[in-house]
Write a protein that holds these residues in place. Structure first.
Motif, short mmCIF file in Angstrom:
data_model
loop_
_atom_site.label_atom_id
_atom_site.label_comp_id
_atom_site.label_asym_id
_atom_site.label_seq_id
_atom_site.Cartn_x
_atom_site.Cartn_y
_atom_site.Cartn_z
N TYR A 188 7.17 -17.46 -18.08
CA TYR A 188 6.91 -16.20 -17.40
C TYR A 188 7.94 -15.18 -17.88
O TYR A 188 9.14 -15.50 -17.99
CB TYR A 188 7.04 -16.42 -15.89
CG TYR A 188 6.44 -15.34 -15.05
CD1 TYR A 188 5.07 -15.22 -14.92
CD2 TYR A 188 7.26 -14.44 -14.37
CE1 TYR A 188 4.52 -14.24 -14.12
CE2 TYR A 188 6.72 -13.44 -13.57
CZ TYR A 188 5.34 -13.34 -13.46
OH TYR A 188 4.79 -12.36 -12.68
N ASP A 191 11.34 -14.88 -16.34
CA ASP A 191 12.16 -16.09 -16.36
C ASP A 191 12.67 -16.45 -17.75
O ASP A 191 13.47 -17.38 -17.89
CB ASP A 191 11.37 -17.28 -15.79
CG ASP A 191 11.15 -17.15 -14.30
OD1 ASP A 191 11.63 -16.18 -13.71
OD2 ASP A 191 10.50 -18.03 -13.70
N ARG A 218 9.32 -20.45 -14.36
CA ARG A 218 7.86 -20.33 -14.29
C ARG A 218 7.27 -20.31 -15.69
O ARG A 218 7.89 -19.80 -16.63
CB ARG A 218 7.47 -19.06 -13.54
CG ARG A 218 7.72 -19.11 -12.05
CD ARG A 218 7.53 -17.76 -11.40
NE ARG A 218 8.61 -16.85 -11.77
CZ ARG A 218 8.72 -15.60 -11.31
NH1 ARG A 218 7.81 -15.12 -10.49
NH2 ARG A 218 9.74 -14.84 -11.66
N TYR A 219 6.08 -20.89 -15.82
CA TYR A 219 5.38 -20.87 -17.11
C TYR A 219 3.99 -20.26 -16.91
O TYR A 219 3.45 -20.22 -15.81
CB TYR A 219 5.27 -22.28 -17.69
CG TYR A 219 4.39 -23.21 -16.89
CD1 TYR A 219 3.04 -23.35 -17.19
CD2 TYR A 219 4.91 -23.96 -15.83
CE1 TYR A 219 2.22 -24.20 -16.44
CE2 TYR A 219 4.12 -24.81 -15.09
CZ TYR A 219 2.77 -24.93 -15.40
OH TYR A 219 1.97 -25.76 -14.66
N VAL A 220 3.43 -19.78 -18.02
CA VAL A 220 2.13 -19.13 -17.98
C VAL A 220 1.07 -20.09 -18.51
O VAL A 220 1.22 -20.67 -19.58
CB VAL A 220 2.13 -17.83 -18.81
CG1 VAL A 220 0.76 -17.16 -18.73
CG2 VAL A 220 3.22 -16.89 -18.34
N PHE A 226 0.17 -18.75 -13.28
CA PHE A 226 1.49 -19.30 -13.61
C PHE A 226 1.79 -20.49 -12.71
O PHE A 226 1.19 -20.70 -11.66
CB PHE A 226 2.59 -18.23 -13.47
CG PHE A 226 2.96 -17.90 -12.05
CD1 PHE A 226 3.93 -18.62 -11.38
CD2 PHE A 226 2.32 -16.87 -11.39
CE1 PHE A 226 4.27 -18.33 -10.07
CE2 PHE A 226 2.64 -16.57 -10.08
CZ PHE A 226 3.62 -17.30 -9.42
N TRP A 228 5.27 -23.58 -11.94
CA TRP A 228 6.70 -23.84 -12.05
C TRP A 228 6.93 -25.14 -12.82
O TRP A 228 6.23 -26.12 -12.61
CB TRP A 228 7.33 -23.97 -10.67
CG TRP A 228 7.56 -22.66 -9.98
CD1 TRP A 228 6.68 -21.97 -9.20
CD2 TRP A 228 8.76 -21.87 -10.02
NE1 TRP A 228 7.24 -20.82 -8.74
CE2 TRP A 228 8.53 -20.73 -9.21
CE3 TRP A 228 10.00 -22.02 -10.63
CZ2 TRP A 228 9.50 -19.74 -9.02
CZ3 TRP A 228 10.97 -21.05 -10.44
CH2 TRP A 228 10.71 -19.92 -9.65
N THR A 392 1.83 -8.07 -10.68
CA THR A 392 2.41 -9.41 -10.69
C THR A 392 1.35 -10.44 -10.36
O THR A 392 0.47 -10.21 -9.54
CB THR A 392 3.55 -9.50 -9.65
OG1 THR A 392 4.47 -8.44 -9.88
CG2 THR A 392 4.28 -10.83 -9.75
N GLN A 393 1.44 -11.61 -11.04
CA GLN A 393 0.56 -12.72 -10.71
C GLN A 393 1.11 -13.45 -9.48
O GLN A 393 2.30 -13.69 -9.38
CB GLN A 393 0.49 -13.71 -11.88
CG GLN A 393 -0.26 -13.17 -13.09
CD GLN A 393 -1.76 -13.10 -12.87
OE1 GLN A 393 -2.30 -13.79 -12.02
NE2 GLN A 393 -2.43 -12.27 -13.64
#
Length: 671
Positions: A188, A191, A218-220, A226, A228, A392-393
């Motif tokens: 993300y 992050d 966090r990752y996409v 997204f 964690w 924001t997501q």
């Protein structure tokens, strides 16, 4: 040995004496022993019971032990069964033949019982250890094969060189398409600096081969959502001590983070609902808790007015920001109310992204994030909604969980509304109780002197109980004194006590003698029996004192004892005056006793209700009668029993001048 640990051993021997001998030896160790006479019977029985161990005699008719062992090992579970050959043969060929047939071990006759038992125990322990090891290996293999953890390798620059298939399950991206790229580009954006800092700390401590990288970011995902992840990495150092790269694992902790975040919000919301006195105060705090935890900037509560079917913006919260304050001023000018019918609650129960109904035309920089209804069961009370300038997501599942709080907030609102109505009702009730209390005061006798001095205290509780007392002269020498306490509180209890007072004071009780206390109480018990419509019972102490003879005749019904205090040998002493009986109204056919007491000169008679000593303490215990009597005697000695001093001490015990029950006490000096 317990039934669960029972070991079954199958013994095959053609000699009945040997079978019995082996069975006798082995049963002492708790084994279950099954015996057969030849190899053929052994195979047949084996397939029925599948024993833990087989003891085979080498030489048997029909089928010898060697042939039996070979065939047994070919059967299902055969390879996993311990086979101990027992024979009279002691030559090397027989031993080799036994092992070639698949026997686990070999023992020759004559059998030494101790050796046999140790050998069997050893073989069983070995088998048990093998099975435990096998189970452990199988569990480990299963764990590895079903591993959901991402394993990765990266070079010194941070570019990925290996990813296992779990990567695709995590992100939706094929592992091969991501090789050669740094891990950071799949994180993300906000992050990525966190990950870069941790990576820098790791690779710049390459002289420490134990360095590890641990962080949560966090990752996409491929679909744009997204999650964690937790990264656990360590350095790869070659034999020369040079850094070759980094290896590590990645775990998906999205659900855990979601639960943690929701639990924080839920905990704070529940705390707010439990501690807040006003609806507006609670909702504003709730808007702040949800907004701050989700990184939102504006929160609003729109309340439904059922009379015109409109919702109005009632309560607002926002971050401290000048641009946000300008946006809010625009909203106040452009948004007044919305028709409730425009909301479709049958769809998702909450709304995401730009909801036009809640936004004004001039709010170009403000995005509606989500909204959810505030309900009490099926009853809709309003809507909570949030806005932000950020694109924001948000975790959809987390928002769905937060929506569930709408019902708890709704229950709180309804409870506060009910409390407001209750306050109004209580205010009216307190007014009525105050009027009733004044009326009870008006009925109490005025302290007078007629060879006797009387001091009295009546402190009604806020709920008004059923205490009342009276004293009057029956003739020139006899005075009647009584105090009663009706169970319960409120107008009904007070009216009942007043009714009893009027009956006794006016001598209106049928077939009674006011000079005989037991007749008064007996008739009251007949008149005031409890039933389904009248549940109040009462206690009473009634006495008649003759000033010439100094005789006190008294009777009581479930009431605290009157206390007679007198001096003897320069010491203040006391006597409890009470007759055993139930309260009035509980059982119709009850015989009430009365007693006579010869009063010493210059004595003091105290009559009181239980409200004066049934005071709850901080340790949840009741202060109690004995403590009150001790205080009464002490007050008599120090202050001549003045009730003003006594009441002050009791207020200290109660930690308040307001009592949970009526407090009544009469003090009569008997010269």
């Amino acid at each position: 040995m317990s039934n669960q640990e029972k070991i079954t051993i199958l013994v095959a021997d053609d000699e009945s004496v040997s079978r019995k001998y082996l069975k006798m030896i082995l049963q002492k160790d708790g084994y279950e022993i099954i015996t057969v006479e030849n190899g053929e019977k052994c195979l047949e029985t084996y397939q029925q019971i599948f024993p833990d161990m087989v003891l085979l005699d080498g030489l048997m008719p029909v089928m010898d032990g060697f042939d039996c062992c070979r065939r047994l090992k070919e059967l299902p579970k055969g390879n996993d069964t311990i086979v101990l050959m027992i024979t009279g043969l002691d030559d090397r060929d027989s031993v080799n033949q036994a092992y070639e047939a698949g026997a686990t071990d070999f023992l020759t006759k004559p059998i030494n019982p101790a050796v046999l038992r140790r050998r069997i125990k050893y073989l069983l322990d070995v088998k048990k250890a093998e099975r435990a090891l096998k189970e452990s290996e199988e569990k480990y293999r299963t764990l590895v094969e079903n591993l959901r953890e991402v394993i990765f390798y990266a070079d010194k620059k941070g570019n990925l060189t290996f990813l296992n298939p779990a990567w695709q399950e995590l992100t939706g991206l094929p592992p091969h398409s991501c090789l050669g790229h740094p891990l950071s580009i799949y994180l993300y954006p906000e992050d990525q600096p966190i990950y870069a800092q941790y990576w820098h700390c790791l690779v710049n401590s390459s002289e420490d081969t134990t360095s590890k990288l641990k962080c949560q970011v966090r990752y996409v995902k491929k679909n744009g959502n997204f999650g964690w992840m937790r990264i656990f990495a360590s350095l790869i150092i070659n034999d020369k001590g040079e850094l070759e790269g980094v290896t590590g694992t990645i775990n998906d902790i999205t659900e855990r983070k979601r639960i943690e975040q929701y639990q924080i919000i839920e905990r704070d919301v529940i705390k707010i609902l439990a501690e807040s006195e006003r609806k507006s105060e609670a909702i504003q705090k709730i808007l702040k808790v949800i907004g701050n935890n989700l990184g939102l900037e504006i929160g609003e509560y729109w309340e439904l007015k059922t009379e015109d079917n409109l919702i109005y913006p009632e309560i607002k919260w926002h971050i401290n920001n000048q641009e946000i304050e300008k946006i809010l001023s625009i909203r106040e000018e452009n948004l007044n109310s919305i028709f409730w019918d425009k909301w479709d609650f049958a769809y998702d129960e909450f709304w995401l992204n730009n909801h036009k109904l809640l936004s004004s035309k001039n709010e170009v920089n403000l995005r509606h994030i989500f909204a959810f209804p505030v309900c009490n069961g099926e009853e809709k009370l309003g809507i909570i909604t949030f806005f932000s300038r950020k694109s924001t997501q948000y975790d959809i599942n987390l928002l769905e969980n937060i929506v569930n709080l709408g019902n708890q907030i709704g229950q709180f609102i309804k409870r506060k509304q009910a409390e407001e109505k209750l306050k109004e009702t209580n205010s009216l009730l307190q007014s009525e109780l105050s009027t009733a209390s004044e009326y009870v005061f008006s009925l109490l006798p005025s302290p007078e002197e007629h060879n006797l001095s009387v001091e009295q205290k009546f402190i009604p509780s806020s709920k008004l109980g059923g205490d009342i007392f009276d004293y009057y002269w029956l003739d020139e020498e006899n005075i009647a004194i009584y105090l009663l306490d009706v169970a319960g509180h409120g107008i009904h209890s007070a009216l009942l006590s007043v009714s009893i007072l009027n009956l006794v004071r006016n001598n209106s009780l049928y077939n009674t003698n006011p000079y005989q206390p037991w007749t008064i109480i007996t008739e009251l018990n007949r008149l005031f029996q409890m039933d389904s419509d009248r549940l109040n019972y009462f206690t009473i102490w009634y006495g008649v004192y003759n000033t010439d003879t100094h005789e006190l005749i008294y009777s009581s019904a479930g009431h605290p004892p009157a206390i007679l205090i007198y001096q003897e040998d320069n010491q203040w002493r006391y006597e409890k005056l009470k007759t055993p009986s139930l309260p009035v109204g509980m059982i119709e056919d009850v015989e009430f006793d009365q007693s006579l007491c010869l009063v010493k000169p210059d004595s003091y008679l105290y009559i009181f209700s239980d409200g004066i000593y049934e005071i709850e303490q901080e340790n949840d215990n009741i202060w109690g009668l004995e403590n009150f009597i001790s205080l009464l005697v002490d007050t008599q000695a120090k202050y001549k029993g003045e009730l003003q001093h006594l009441i002050k001490q009791i207020e200290k015990v109660n930690h308040s001048s307001n009592f949970n029950d009526d407090l009544s006490i009469l003090k009569i000096h008997l010269p």
